[in-house]
Design an enzyme around this catalytic site. Structure first.
Site, PDB file in Angstrom:
ATOM      1  N   GLY A 223     -55.569  14.969 -17.379  1.00 48.92           N
ATOM      2  CA  GLY A 223     -54.888  13.832 -17.980  1.00 48.92           C
ATOM      3  C   GLY A 223     -54.362  14.186 -19.365  1.00 48.92           C
TER       4      GLY A 223
ATOM      5  CD  GLU B 243     -50.894  14.722 -17.658  1.00 52.16           C
ATOM      6  OE1 GLU B 243     -50.421  14.265 -18.713  1.00 52.16           O
ATOM      7  OE2 GLU B 243     -51.286  14.003 -16.743  1.00 52.16           O
TER       8      GLU B 243
ATOM      9  CG  ASP C 115     -44.183   8.268 -19.099  1.00 54.77           C
ATOM     10  OD1 ASP C 115     -43.928   7.045 -19.100  1.00 54.77           O
ATOM     11  OD2 ASP C 115     -45.336   8.728 -19.137  1.00 54.77           O
TER      12      ASP C 115
END
Length: 360
Positions: free
Chosen positions: A116, A158, A224
């Protein structure tokens, strides 16, 4: 559509293109529907609080408990919220509660995500850089899945090569995925990964053809693309970009993945159950154009999610069902995006119409 019922699994669901057949007690449309369970939503105030007991498991074929983390001292997977995740010391036993849904809903697969945004990239880069540290990580994951009875792992690093990552992350990420897959084979565990959808990230971070070979599903984070950081009003998950050569769109991402060796049967389209919001620089602006109309670099916060520029679908539903609301409804044809406007405030978001267009 107010409150909790309007917020599917707290953050977002992923609607898949791969076929899974009809499932007992689950969706009857024959598609894979992967739902990420954002466990931190339980800490939101009032009607924004979303507990595991609020989940409707009939909507999904896969549930992903989000997130576990990487322990730098041991190199293994760990709980990020022991009180919420575990039963020890009177904890709430989130792992056990989510996995136990399979008893009533046997169509479900329940996995756990590691990583995450808040976990960053650096420590994953370090772990994946050596055979020995990767082996320790793989061993810890297998033990973790055995202990808590999850059906597999979802990788949410990420992102490789970025955010304090290193150039060799691209190759090391593939090595780690292959070693996990090999270790999972005898146990039948599922291995998936959430990948960034920006062209720069896809180019630098992923050997897509090899990842498609080893992963059971690839979850594309097709959202996003735009926000307050752009300085203009934009769609969160546009079907098409603002121009023909715009790479920031769902359509571009999916075509890119397919052209770089990703199997369409493993590709899962990720769409957001939240919107992006903006303050216009000029409240007198009469014609909003995505990617053109100037916006301030800071949006407003919803009452539950409390993050500038971000607004949950439940919060959007509350706004548009409020009889005293001053929002006007609009639709951007090129991006297939719904948006709302109230004077200098704008919300761009996905609704049933936009999602149906993007997944058909």
């Amino acid at each position: 559509m107010e409150g909790k019922k309007c917020l599917l699994l707290a953050i977002f669901a992923i609607l898949a293109s791969g076929s899974n057949g009809q499932t007992l007690g689950g969706p009857m449309h024959g598609k894979v529907v992967v739902c990420y369970v954002a466990t931190w939503a339980v800490y939101r105030p009032g009607a924004g609080k979303f507990d595991l007991s609020d989940i409707d498991p009939t909507l999904c074929t896969h549930l992903i408990y989000s997130f576990a983390g990487l322990d730098e001292s041991t190199g293994g997977i760990k709980s990020l919220d022991a009180w919420q995740d575990l039963e020890k010391d009177y904890g709430k036993g989130g792992y056990k509660r989510l996995v136990s849904l399979k008893a009533k809903y046997p169509h479900l697969k329940v996995t756990v995500a590691i990583g995450g945004w808040n976990e960053g990239s650096r420590k994953y880069s370090v772990m994946a850089s050596k055979n020995e540290t990767r082996a320790k990580f793989v061993q810890s994951v297998v033990q973790f899945l055995d202990t808590y009875n999850f059906d597999g792992l979802d990788l949410d690093w990420e992102y490789p090569t970025k955010r304090e990552g290193a150039p060799h992350d691209k190759a090391n990420y593939v090595a780690m995925v292959k070693e996990l897959k090999d270790a999972f084979e005898s146990r039948g565990y599922i291995l998936t990964a959430a990948l960034g959808a920006g062209k720069d990230t896809m180019d630098s971070a992923y050997d897509l053809a090899k990842l498609s070979r080893y992963l059971d599903f690839i979850h594309m984070m097709c959202y996003d693309y735009h926000g307050t950081w752009d300085g203009t009003v934009g769609a969160n998950a546009p079907l098409r970009g603002t121009t023909d050569d715009d790479v920031l769109s769902v359509e571009y991402t999916i075509k890119y993945m397919l052209s770089h060796g990703v199997s369409p049967y493993k590709l899962v389209l990720g769409l957001p159950m939240y919107g992006r919001n903006f303050y216009l620089k000029d409240a007198a602006e009469t014609n909003i154009k995505f990617g053109v109309t100037p916006a301030k670099n800071k949006g407003f916060a919803g009452p539950f999610t409390r993050e500038d520029g971000f607004i949950g679908y439940n919060e959007i539903c509350m706004e548009i069902t409020n009889k005293s609301s001053k929002w006007s409804h609009y639709w951007d044809e090129r991006s297939s995006t719904a948006y709302l406007r109230d004077n200098d405030r704008v919300i761009t978001y996905d609704n049933p119409r936009s999602i149906a267009i993007k997944v058909k």
